[in-house]
Design an enzyme around this catalytic site. Structure first.
Site, PDB file in Angstrom:
ATOM      1  CG  ASN A 128      -1.787   1.012   1.034  1.00 13.60           C
ATOM      2  OD1 ASN A 128      -2.708   1.303   0.503  1.00 13.60           O
ATOM      3  ND2 ASN A 128      -1.432   2.209   2.268  1.00 13.60           N
ATOM      4  CD  GLU A 129      -1.200   5.648   0.080  1.00 11.37           C
ATOM      5  OE1 GLU A 129      -0.522   6.518   1.021  1.00 11.37           O
ATOM      6  OE2 GLU A 129      -2.388   6.233  -0.096  1.00 11.37           O
ATOM      7  CG  ASP A 144      -4.202  10.267  -7.621  1.00 10.62           C
ATOM      8  OD1 ASP A 144      -3.393  10.009  -8.557  1.00 10.62           O
ATOM      9  OD2 ASP A 144      -5.098  11.102  -7.424  1.00 10.62           O
ATOM     10  NE  ARG A 161      -2.846   9.177 -11.148  1.00  7.56           N
ATOM     11  CZ  ARG A 161      -2.797  10.136 -11.773  1.00  7.56           C
ATOM     12  NH1 ARG A 161      -2.571  10.226 -13.074  1.00  7.56           N
ATOM     13  NH2 ARG A 161      -2.939  11.239 -11.058  1.00  7.56           N
ATOM     14  CD  GLU A 185      -6.872   4.379   1.370  1.00  2.91           C
ATOM     15  OE1 GLU A 185      -6.515   5.832   1.361  1.00  2.91           O
ATOM     16  OE2 GLU A 185      -6.115   3.699   1.911  1.00  2.91           O
ATOM     17  CE1 TYR A 231      -8.308   4.859   5.324  1.00  2.00           C
ATOM     18  CE2 TYR A 231      -9.079   6.680   5.958  1.00  2.00           C
ATOM     19  CZ  TYR A 231      -8.522   5.738   6.159  1.00  2.00           C
ATOM     20  OH  TYR A 231      -7.659   5.626   7.210  1.00  2.00           O
TER      21      TYR A 231
END
Length: 454
Positions: A144-145, A186, A191, A247, A279
């Site tokens: 995640n991220e 994002d 991206r 999200e 989220y």
């Protein structure tokens, strides 16, 4: 509203009802019955360790989620040694699928010093082992991220290696073909390259089964064009694997209107995107909650069930008007999609992105690390230098549109700073960059810098 909620809470079935399983085909998700699947989900992490180990709480929450119109949840952390039968059955009975993050607090892939070692691999295996047999598991995330700035791109092969090895483990164990993917921050400047890199290459065993985005671009009363969603769609229009919002739900200005859902599930995007996860479920300090379990307490309160000043168990109460706003949006949005039998995938993998200093510091389809192979900064630098001499553009296949309207927004750090979701804190430089580019002047400067580089 209160009457319908109460009825929903009391009416949850006690008998487990098997759901159709979900699989990826081409750029779409399909149920085993043949219908295309779109996520209408919520992020669900009541406790740091595992929200899927308290059957009674799951029954209460699942019933209200069904009233909301949700069909999926995302869970960021689980304890593979816990008993999940009751919770998974409760969500299955409510028609709700689960997207599970495989990493744990100690096994993240870190951008500044990436690793993919036996300890991480074993931990991911345990989570997959614990959940593979539930028919309402929709997919697994390997990260995640992890990447938040261009120079983090050197960690991308480690994320891709984790997906490669977990897909191989799934197949070798004879588990159901549960999709394995990644949830990205994002960041407009990062991206397009990251999105294409995760799907590029001729060897499908080394690419993701799906890609997802934590995006908070559409804020307040906006539009498809103004928000920047038009560019998200442009960059994904020819994508060869499923893509969805893992999200979303910008909360400034309040209240949240969730107007972006009409674009995601409507004609603009439903042919490409597979829905969205909002989220988040529980209200806490970041003010993203759809429900609360009672009044807030002092941040230092130590009562049972209270963490960070917020009660994390009990009867969920909708937060007005956000809960109703989302429910009203979802109630009118039901894309028909395409049947699995009638769908013949035609999109091909995008080209692997070329090296561009500061934006994407890998050159093409670099070899993925093996388990235990350590990151070597000198080797990475040498690869980058070599790639720079052959780099032709920042483009990478299916489009690289960016715009001042396509923000990386400071709201995209919502899950990173949430006390209950407990996602790995972002790289400080990345956080500052993201916060800066959330404003119009930051986007302008970023755009000018890109023009200078090109």
């Amino acid at each position: 509203m209160l009457v319908s909620v109460a009825a929903g809470l009391l009416g949850l079935a006690t008998q487990a009802v098997a759901l159709s399983t979900i699989a990826a085909k081409g750029s779409k998700f399909f149920l085993s019955t043949g219908e295309q699947f779109y996520n209408k989900g919520v992020a669900y992490q009541l406790t740091d360790s595992d929200p899927l180990a308290d059957t009674q709480q799951c029954q209460l929450d699942a019933a209200l989620m069904k009233t909301l119109g949700a069909n999926s949840i995302r869970v960021y952390h689980v304890d593979p040694t816990a008993d999940h039968d009751g919770c998974m059955s409760a969500f299955s009975d409510a028609g709700i699928y689960a997207w599970i993050d495989l990493d744990t607090f100690s096994t993240y892939i870190l951008a500044d010093e990436p690793t993919w070692n036996q300890t991480q691999y074993s931990a991911y295996q345990k989570v997959m082992d614990a959940f593979h047999d539930y028919e309402n598991v929709a997919g697994f995330f390997v990260g995640n991220e992890v990447l938040t700035i261009g120079t983090d791109s050197v960690a991308a092969p480690y994320v891709k290696a984790a997906a490669r090895d977990m897909k191989a483990y799934r197949d070798n164990k004879g588990y159901r073909d549960i999709p394995v993917g990644y949830s990205a921050a994002d960041i407009a400047q990062l991206r397009p390259n990251l999105q294409n890199y995760m799907a590029c290459g001729d060897n499908s065993s080394e690419s993701l089964d799906f890609f997802s985005l934590n995006a908070y671009e559409w804020c307040g009363s906006s539009s498809y064009d103004v928000s920047g969603y038009v560019f998200l769609q442009q960059n994904a229009s020819d994508y060869n694997i499923p893509i969805f919002f893992s999200e979303t739900g910008c909360n400034t200005p309040a209240p949240r209107l969730f107007q972006d859902q009409a674009a995601i599930f409507g004609d603009d995007m439903s042919g490409t995107w597979s829905g969205a996860i909002i989220y988040e479920w529980i209200e806490e300090a970041n003010n993203y909650g759809l429900i609360s379990y009672g009044p807030s307490a002092a941040a230092t309160a130590t009562e049972t069930g209270v963490v960070g000043g917020y009660t994390r168990s009990g009867t969920p109460t909708p937060i007005s008007p956000d809960f109703d706003n989302l429910s009203s949006q979802w109630a009118t949005l039901s894309p028909s999609g395409v049947s699995m039998a009638a769908y013949s995938p035609s999109n091909t993998p995008p080209a692997c992105p070329s090296y561009t200093s500061g934006l994407w510091e890998l050159s093409g389809n670099v070899p993925l690390p093996t388990i235990g192979q350590k990151f070597n900064t000198q080797s990475a630098s040498a690869t980058a230098t070599s790639g720079a001499s052959t780099a032709q553009s920042t483009g990478s296949g299916s489009g690289t549109a960016t715009s001042a309207g396509s923000s990386s927004g400071s709201a995209s750090s919502a899950s990173s700073t949430a006390s209950s979701a407990a996602i790995r804190p972002r790289n400080l430089v990345g956080s500052l960059f993201t916060d800066f580019t959330s404003h119009w002047y930051g986007k302008l400067v970023a755009g000018l810098l890109i023009l200078v580089v090109l």
